[in-house]
Design an enzyme around this catalytic site. Sequence first.
Site, PDB file in Angstrom:
ATOM      1  N   SER A 137      -2.342  21.608  19.009  1.00  8.32           N
ATOM      2  CA  SER A 137      -1.781  20.917  17.904  1.00  8.32           C
ATOM      3  C   SER A 137      -2.907  19.832  17.582  1.00  8.32           C
ATOM      4  CB  SER A 137      -0.565  20.001  18.745  1.00  8.32           C
ATOM      5  OG  SER A 137      -0.387  18.869  18.042  1.00  8.32           O
ATOM      6  N   TYR A 150       3.003  15.321  25.991  1.00  7.68           N
ATOM      7  CA  TYR A 150       2.698  16.277  24.885  1.00  7.68           C
ATOM      8  C   TYR A 150       1.454  16.280  24.453  1.00  7.68           C
ATOM      9  CZ  TYR A 150       3.238  19.138  20.713  1.00  7.68           C
ATOM     10  OH  TYR A 150       3.024  20.010  19.798  1.00  7.68           O
TER      11      TYR A 150
END
Length: 252
Positions: A137, A150
């Site tokens: 990400s 995350y």
Amino acid sequence: MQVSGNTILITGGGSGIGRALAEAFHGRGNQVVIAGRRQQVLDEVTAANPGMESAVLDIEDADAIRDFAEQLKLDHPALNVVIHNAGIMRAEAIQDSSLDDAEATVATNLLGPIRLTAALLPHLLAQPHAAIITVSSGLAFLPLAATPTYSATKAAVHSYTQSLRHQLRDTSVQVIELIPPYVQTELMGPGQASDPNAMPLRDFIDEVMAILDSSPDATEILVERVRPLRFAEAGGNYPAFFRQFNDASSTH
């Protein structure tokens, strides 16, 4: 990586980026197997894409991963590409004493790909051409403070991918990192799918496939929209960028 003629496993293939990648590769003439926790969701995707196959996988369960890998190799001996797309993203208040979300995020986003890679790597190494694609990400490089675990797991995926690539540098297995920006999916709920601040999913997939077409030896797949995050540290004045990014995100 060649974009056709593969047998590809995509975890988290029932929705979002995983489903869109599955359909894109399926359309290129690959045998695609999608994996996820919910059979009903997988069935909906395969029904809409004749010839695509599915298998249930609880990516948090170490024993289930081993059993899944053994069955997958029997059912699909030509398997040569694995895309580690399964992931969860949850907002967390660090002062909250509960660790349930943090532990589930680590198990799914980090331990899942590591365990599945270990289970399938001997098989992939025996293929003439193979690839492992991790999905990290932009938040691996500029964390979103509201989703601390995350962001941390995606930073770890980036690090793990670099090491895996180096260790496999003299083998037939190519190691690629796909680094998405904020994309219109339901990763953090239905509202994200229509958020104008997020990149439309179709635009993201089209750009990813174009990069794979034009740069088959790429080690990182970077759409233009994620580059500011990917190179935030190198761009100078990182602390100010971090504050600006997280202040803006908290108002959305």
